[in-house]
Design a protein around this motif. Structure first.
Motif, PDB file in Angstrom:
ATOM      1  N   ALA A 151       4.795   6.141   3.917  1.00 53.29           N
ATOM      2  CA  ALA A 151       5.015   6.821   2.642  1.00 53.29           C
ATOM      3  C   ALA A 151       5.169   5.759   1.559  1.00 53.29           C
ATOM      4  CB  ALA A 151       6.253   7.713   2.696  1.00 53.29           C
TER       5      ALA A 151
ATOM      6  N   CYS B 176       8.619   4.803   0.118  1.00 50.83           N
ATOM      7  CA  CYS B 176       9.574   4.248   1.078  1.00 50.83           C
ATOM      8  C   CYS B 176       9.412   2.730   1.132  1.00 50.83           C
ATOM      9  CB  CYS B 176       9.327   4.868   2.455  1.00 50.83           C
ATOM     10  SG  CYS B 176      10.196   4.047   3.816  1.00 50.83           S
TER      11      CYS B 176
ATOM     12  N   SER C  37       8.077   1.408   4.341  1.00 48.27           N
ATOM     13  CA  SER C  37       6.642   1.633   4.495  1.00 48.27           C
ATOM     14  C   SER C  37       5.824   0.674   3.641  1.00 48.27           C
ATOM     15  CB  SER C  37       6.288   3.073   4.105  1.00 48.27           C
ATOM     16  OG  SER C  37       6.785   3.998   5.037  1.00 48.27           O
TER      17      SER C  37
ATOM     18  N   LEU D  27      -0.754   8.878   4.930  1.00 50.70           N
ATOM     19  CA  LEU D  27       0.247   8.662   3.888  1.00 50.70           C
ATOM     20  C   LEU D  27       0.972   9.970   3.600  1.00 50.70           C
ATOM     21  CD1 LEU D  27      -1.486   6.334   1.261  1.00 50.70           C
ATOM     22  CD2 LEU D  27       0.425   5.771   2.752  1.00 50.70           C
ATOM     23  N   VAL D  28       2.270   9.941   3.719  1.00 53.28           N
ATOM     24  CA  VAL D  28       3.084  11.124   3.469  1.00 53.28           C
ATOM     25  C   VAL D  28       3.341  11.237   1.965  1.00 53.28           C
ATOM     26  CG1 VAL D  28       5.266  12.280   3.933  1.00 53.28           C
ATOM     27  CG2 VAL D  28       4.173  10.895   5.716  1.00 53.28           C
ATOM     28  N   GLY D  29       3.045  12.404   1.410  1.00 57.04           N
ATOM     29  CA  GLY D  29       3.300  12.630  -0.006  1.00 57.04           C
ATOM     30  C   GLY D  29       2.253  12.060  -0.927  1.00 57.04           C
TER      31      GLY D  29
ATOM     32  N   THR E 174      -3.930  12.015   3.785  1.00 56.09           N
ATOM     33  CA  THR E 174      -2.633  12.298   3.170  1.00 56.09           C
ATOM     34  C   THR E 174      -2.077  13.614   3.694  1.00 56.09           C
ATOM     35  OG1 THR E 174      -3.650  13.411   1.265  1.00 56.09           O
ATOM     36  CG2 THR E 174      -3.224  11.040   1.061  1.00 56.09           C
TER      37      THR E 174
ATOM     38  N   GLU F  32       1.685  16.278   3.199  1.00 53.71           N
ATOM     39  CA  GLU F  32       2.992  16.496   2.584  1.00 53.71           C
ATOM     40  C   GLU F  32       4.086  16.393   3.646  1.00 53.71           C
ATOM     41  OE1 GLU F  32       3.716  16.695  -0.616  1.00 53.71           O
ATOM     42  OE2 GLU F  32       1.569  16.342  -0.958  1.00 53.71           O
ATOM     43  N   GLY F  33       5.251  15.901   3.234  1.00 54.93           N
ATOM     44  CA  GLY F  33       6.351  15.715   4.162  1.00 54.93           C
ATOM     45  C   GLY F  33       6.784  16.999   4.854  1.00 54.93           C
TER      46      GLY F  33
ATOM     47  N   THR G 163      11.631  11.945   5.416  1.00 55.69           N
ATOM     48  CA  THR G 163      10.539  12.529   4.640  1.00 55.69           C
ATOM     49  C   THR G 163      10.685  14.032   4.446  1.00 55.69           C
ATOM     50  OG1 THR G 163       9.240  12.710   6.681  1.00 55.69           O
ATOM     51  CG2 THR G 163       8.869  10.763   5.313  1.00 55.69           C
TER      52      THR G 163
END
Length: 205
Positions: A74, A77, A80, A102-104, A122, A124-125, A191
């Motif tokens: 992320a 973060c 990260s 990739l989160v978010g 990508t 979303e968390g 996350t």
């Protein structure tokens, strides 16, 4: 008359001396509390073992014998971001397929990694939490031929980066050679909203 004034003068001086002492004590207590709260939250976020996906997050198709490293990160973060820098500096491995989730979102990091040759997806968390029960980053998976991960865990042997450095390529190499590696516990950034509210309720991170 001077004798009558003496006690008053002495009393004022005594009060003047006492007030700063109490003020210092109260100030110290407030300062200690103010600094211990964010430090405590930061420590909690980096000492709690975070739940991560046990099912494969691989998005690419591959042959039965193809080993793939899936990096789950992320951009917001700090833990990260150090992995993103590491991946961008070394470039994709020639021995393994590599992809990044990739989160978010994180368009800047996504474009940077794509320019280096990584496949980037990508998510979303909350979706990652709902679909896979995964609530923290950074972690990586080692997957063979799209099957269940042979490894899904942290990059390092402990809560902080050790002298041995990043373990992703070493882990994949050992597994590809027929060895076994226990999934390391993940310490880092939550996350999901659920875990953020527990580990970082005031949004210090």
């Amino acid at each position: 008359m001077s004798k009558g004034k003496a006690p008053i003068s002495t009393g004022v001086a005594t009060a003047a001396r006492r007030v700063p002492r109490w003020g210092l004590l109260v100030g110290f207590v407030l300062w200690t509390g103010a600094i211990s709260v964010p430090l405590g939250l930061f420590s909690a976020a980096h000492r709690a073992v975070l739940p991560v996906a046990k099912e494969s997050l691989q998005v690419s198709s591959s042959g039965e014998e193809q080993w793939t490293i899936v990096h789950v990160l992320a951009e917001d973060c700090a833990c990260s971001r150090s992995v993103i820098d590491y991946l961008a500096d070394r470039g994709p491995s020639k021995a393994f397929a590599e992809e990044v989730t990739l989160v978010g979102g994180g368009s800047e990091a996504a474009e940077r990694l794509r320019r280096q040759g990584y496949l980037v997806a990508t998510v979303e968390g909350e979706q990652l939490c709902a679909d896979f029960g995964s609530e923290g980053v950074p972690f990586f998976q080692v997957v063979k031929g799209g099957s269940e991960p042979s490894y899904s865990g942290a990059y390092f042997d402990g809560a902080f980066r050790g002298d041995a450095g990043f373990q992703d390529l070493r882990t994949a190499s050992r597994l590809a050679a027929g060895g076994f590696v226990l999934s390391r516990p993940v310490y880092g950034c939550p996350t999901s909203e659920r875990l953020k509210s527990v580990l970082d309720p005031f949004g210090w991170k």
